[in-house]
Design a protein around this motif. Structure first.
Motif, mmCIF file in Angstrom:
data_model
loop_
_atom_site.group_PDB
_atom_site.id
_atom_site.type_symbol
_atom_site.label_atom_id
_atom_site.label_comp_id
_atom_site.label_asym_id
_atom_site.label_seq_id
_atom_site.Cartn_x
_atom_site.Cartn_y
_atom_site.Cartn_z
ATOM 1 N N ASN A 165 0.816 -1.227 0.000
ATOM 2 C CA ASN A 165 0.000 0.000 0.000
ATOM 3 C C ASN A 165 0.843 1.268 0.000
ATOM 4 O O ASN A 165 0.315 2.382 0.115
ATOM 5 C CB ASN A 165 -1.010 0.007 1.153
ATOM 6 C CG ASN A 165 -0.387 0.246 2.514
ATOM 7 O OD1 ASN A 165 0.782 0.603 2.652
ATOM 8 N ND2 ASN A 165 -1.186 0.057 3.552
ATOM 9 N N PRO A 184 4.290 3.106 -6.531
ATOM 10 C CA PRO A 184 3.951 4.165 -5.568
ATOM 11 C C PRO A 184 5.119 5.074 -5.217
ATOM 12 O O PRO A 184 4.933 6.271 -5.003
ATOM 13 C CB PRO A 184 3.475 3.382 -4.339
ATOM 14 C CG PRO A 184 3.071 2.046 -4.854
ATOM 15 C CD PRO A 184 3.983 1.766 -6.013
ATOM 16 N N ARG A 236 -3.843 5.834 -4.238
ATOM 17 C CA ARG A 236 -4.251 5.405 -2.897
ATOM 18 C C ARG A 236 -5.764 5.324 -2.760
ATOM 19 O O ARG A 236 -6.270 4.518 -1.982
ATOM 20 C CB ARG A 236 -3.665 6.349 -1.856
ATOM 21 C CG ARG A 236 -2.172 6.145 -1.645
ATOM 22 C CD ARG A 236 -1.583 7.124 -0.675
ATOM 23 N NE ARG A 236 -0.214 6.749 -0.324
ATOM 24 C CZ ARG A 236 0.635 7.556 0.310
ATOM 25 N NH1 ARG A 236 0.243 8.770 0.666
ATOM 26 N NH2 ARG A 236 1.858 7.138 0.591
#
Length: 222
Positions: free
Chosen positions: A26, A43, A55
């Motif tokens: 994440n 990311p 996100r």
């Protein structure tokens, strides 16, 4: 690699690296080597609006839930939409709640519709876990990352929650979930990845494994 439509369980003893893997996925933790691609983007290479957009497409149920106790359940669930709301609307929602019907609908799906206006810190551990799942439901992400999302739930609720988390995979999204329960892993996932000391030591279709197989895997690496 987790492909579109895939539901992958990550298993392993405590300290094996499951939570770290999800944190890397994440974007919360940079990889110590190599690179990570999430929904086709790296990311670590994104900033500002591009990173916020990515996100907003990734929903996470953290092991420690990341809820704000003094806030009402309504506000904690609405936090799932902050990534897609302008800053002004997000701030205004704390004074005049936005999207209440959608929040109530998500809470109904986890059996907490009657707690929508309660302070979150008045709920039990299992109820707070379900609030975190409802937060993800209103976000409606393409990729779900879940770290032990059913650890405080009874077997019936755990089954229901895993079914809800797996829903995005049915429309081309994906689920990556860390689990300690081999029954849930085999029932709700297509593939099982086993970690030990941060390394992949098992990667097999769920259909090729049994509950005793996974129980033996945990036992051998406890």
């Amino acid at each position: 690699m987790v492909g579109p439509g895939e539901r992958v369980a990550v298993v392993g003893a405590s300290g094996a690296g499951k939570s770290t893997l999800l944190a890397v996925a994440n974007g919360a933790v940079p990889p110590s080597s190599g690179s990570v691609e999430v929904l086709g983007r790296d990311p670590s290479a994104l900033r500002g609006r591009a990173l916020r957009r990515l996100r907003a497409r990734v929903g996470t149920v953290h092991q420690h839930l990341e809820l704000v106790g003094p806030l009402r359940v309504l506000h904690n669930v609405n936090a799932g939409r902050l990534g897609s709301w302008p800053a002004a609307r997000a701030a205004w929602s704390l004074l005049r709640p936005q999207g209440v019907p959608e929040v109530v609908g998500a809470l109904e799906r986890v059996g907490l519709a009657d707690r929508v206006f309660d302070r979150t810190d008045t709920l039990s551990g299992g109820q707070r876990q379900r609030v975190a799942v409802a937060r993800l439901l209103v976000q409606d992400p393409d990729l779900v990352l879940a770290d032990e999302p059913a650890s405080a739930l009874d077997p019936v609720l755990a089954d229901a929650v895993l079914g809800l988390l797996a829903a995005p995979a049915s429309r081309g999204g994906a689920l990556l979930v860390a689990l300690h329960d081999p029954v849930l892993a085999l029932r709700h996932c297509d593939r099982v990845v086993g970690l030990a000391a941060g390394r992949v030591v098992l990667d097999a279709p769920a259909a090729a494994l049994t509950v005793p197989d996974l129980a033996a895997f945990y036992g051998a690496r406890a």
